[in-house]
Design a protein around this motif. Sequence first.
Motif, PDB file in Angstrom:
ATOM      1  N   ASN A  63       0.811  -1.228   0.000  1.00 25.49           N
ATOM      2  CA  ASN A  63       0.000   0.000   0.000  1.00 25.49           C
ATOM      3  C   ASN A  63       0.843   1.276   0.000  1.00 25.49           C
ATOM      4  N   ALA A  64       2.028   1.216  -0.591  1.00 26.39           N
ATOM      5  CA  ALA A  64       2.912   2.378  -0.672  1.00 26.39           C
ATOM      6  C   ALA A  64       3.843   2.188  -1.872  1.00 26.39           C
ATOM      7  N   PRO A  65       4.447   3.269  -2.338  1.00 31.99           N
ATOM      8  CA  PRO A  65       5.392   3.128  -3.455  1.00 31.99           C
ATOM      9  C   PRO A  65       6.598   2.270  -3.065  1.00 31.99           C
ATOM     10  N   ASP A  66       7.146   1.576  -4.056  1.00 28.67           N
ATOM     11  CA  ASP A  66       8.384   0.840  -3.826  1.00 28.67           C
ATOM     12  C   ASP A  66       9.459   1.802  -3.358  1.00 28.67           C
ATOM     13  N   ARG A  67      10.385   1.285  -2.570  1.00 25.95           N
ATOM     14  CA  ARG A  67      11.535   2.039  -2.106  1.00 25.95           C
ATOM     15  C   ARG A  67      12.770   1.388  -2.706  1.00 25.95           C
ATOM     16  N   TYR A  68      13.885   2.104  -2.678  1.00 30.52           N
ATOM     17  CA  TYR A  68      15.132   1.595  -3.227  1.00 30.52           C
ATOM     18  C   TYR A  68      16.227   1.718  -2.179  1.00 30.52           C
ATOM     19  N   ASP A  69      17.090   0.714  -2.146  1.00 31.19           N
ATOM     20  CA  ASP A  69      18.101   0.606  -1.107  1.00 31.19           C
ATOM     21  C   ASP A  69      19.452   0.367  -1.758  1.00 31.19           C
ATOM     22  N   PHE A  70      20.459   1.074  -1.293  1.00 34.76           N
ATOM     23  CA  PHE A  70      21.815   0.875  -1.805  1.00 34.76           C
ATOM     24  C   PHE A  70      22.443  -0.383  -1.216  1.00 34.76           C
ATOM     25  N   ALA A  71      21.930  -0.852  -0.074  1.00 30.19           N
ATOM     26  CA  ALA A  71      22.469  -2.057   0.576  1.00 30.19           C
ATOM     27  C   ALA A  71      21.824  -3.282  -0.075  1.00 30.19           C
ATOM     28  N   VAL A  72      22.605  -4.012  -0.839  1.00 30.00           N
ATOM     29  CA  VAL A  72      22.046  -5.114  -1.626  1.00 30.00           C
ATOM     30  C   VAL A  72      22.127  -6.473  -0.939  1.00 30.00           C
ATOM     31  N   TYR A  73      22.780  -6.537   0.220  1.00 30.53           N
ATOM     32  CA  TYR A  73      22.842  -7.809   0.934  1.00 30.53           C
ATOM     33  C   TYR A  73      21.458  -8.114   1.521  1.00 30.53           C
ATOM     34  N   PRO A  74      21.153  -9.389   1.763  1.00 32.02           N
ATOM     35  CA  PRO A  74      19.827  -9.733   2.316  1.00 32.02           C
ATOM     36  C   PRO A  74      19.631  -9.128   3.704  1.00 32.02           C
ATOM     37  N   HIS A  75      18.559  -8.386   3.853  1.00 35.00           N
ATOM     38  CA  HIS A  75      18.180  -7.837   5.154  1.00 35.00           C
ATOM     39  C   HIS A  75      16.707  -7.433   5.110  1.00 35.00           C
ATOM     40  N   ALA A  76      16.112  -7.319   6.265  1.00 34.47           N
ATOM     41  CA  ALA A  76      14.702  -6.970   6.371  1.00 34.47           C
ATOM     42  C   ALA A  76      14.540  -5.460   6.512  1.00 34.47           C
ATOM     43  N   HIS A  77      13.298  -5.005   6.403  1.00 31.24           N
ATOM     44  CA  HIS A  77      12.978  -3.595   6.538  1.00 31.24           C
ATOM     45  C   HIS A  77      11.789  -3.418   7.478  1.00 31.24           C
ATOM     46  N   PHE A  78      11.622  -2.207   7.953  1.00 31.98           N
ATOM     47  CA  PHE A  78      10.525  -1.834   8.840  1.00 31.98           C
ATOM     48  C   PHE A  78       9.920  -0.545   8.294  1.00 31.98           C
ATOM     49  N   ARG A  79       8.595  -0.522   8.129  1.00 31.49           N
ATOM     50  CA  ARG A  79       7.894   0.673   7.659  1.00 31.49           C
ATOM     51  C   ARG A  79       7.004   1.198   8.766  1.00 31.49           C
ATOM     52  N   CYS A  80       7.182   2.474   9.106  1.00 24.05           N
ATOM     53  CA  CYS A  80       6.347   3.106  10.121  1.00 24.05           C
ATOM     54  C   CYS A  80       4.977   3.411   9.509  1.00 24.05           C
ATOM     55  N   LYS A  81       3.925   2.945  10.159  1.00 29.64           N
ATOM     56  CA  LYS A  81       2.560   3.166   9.667  1.00 29.64           C
ATOM     57  C   LYS A  81       2.123   4.621   9.793  1.00 29.64           C
ATOM     58  N   ALA A  82       2.766   5.387  10.666  1.00 31.06           N
ATOM     59  CA  ALA A  82       2.376   6.778  10.869  1.00 31.06           C
ATOM     60  C   ALA A  82       3.085   7.719   9.898  1.00 31.06           C
ATOM     61  N   CYS A  83       4.403   7.685   9.880  1.00 27.91           N
ATOM     62  CA  CYS A  83       5.162   8.644   9.057  1.00 27.91           C
ATOM     63  C   CYS A  83       5.563   8.085   7.695  1.00 27.91           C
ATOM     64  N   GLY A  84       5.487   6.759   7.512  1.00 25.97           N
ATOM     65  CA  GLY A  84       5.806   6.146   6.227  1.00 25.97           C
ATOM     66  C   GLY A  84       7.280   5.897   5.978  1.00 25.97           C
TER      67      GLY A  84
END
Length: 124
Positions: A63-84
């Motif tokens: 439910n949000a635009p894709d994001r892009y990350d310079f860190a290409v190694y496998p890792h998880a992400h966290f999205r804040c529901k309030a500020c995005g």
Amino acid sequence: MTRNTIQRSLVLKAVLGLHNHPTADEIYDEVIKVCPSISKGTVYRNLNLLAESGEIRRVAVANAPDRYDFAVYPHAHFRCKACGRVFDYVIAEKELINDRDNPDLKASDYDLVFSGLCKNCGNF
């Protein structure tokens, strides 16, 4: 193998310079500062090529635009529901990918996005 163009180099430089998991529009806003004639379509195409080639990582967020990350190694992400905002989320990879529990599968990568509230938006 894809051709390395000036536009692709500018898009890659913008992703590498932004450490906030930017959207394509935020990357476009950075690139036009250097190359005002570049189109959004060119930025989007180059983001796709860079992600497909493994030079950057696309972070799909529900439910949000894709994001892009310079860190290409496998890792998880966290999205804040309030500020995005999107943050790197540290987890023990060996606990997540456990081939003993899935003997018919061999995982090599993952795309995982947690959601909740960041410290700035939550009461903790």
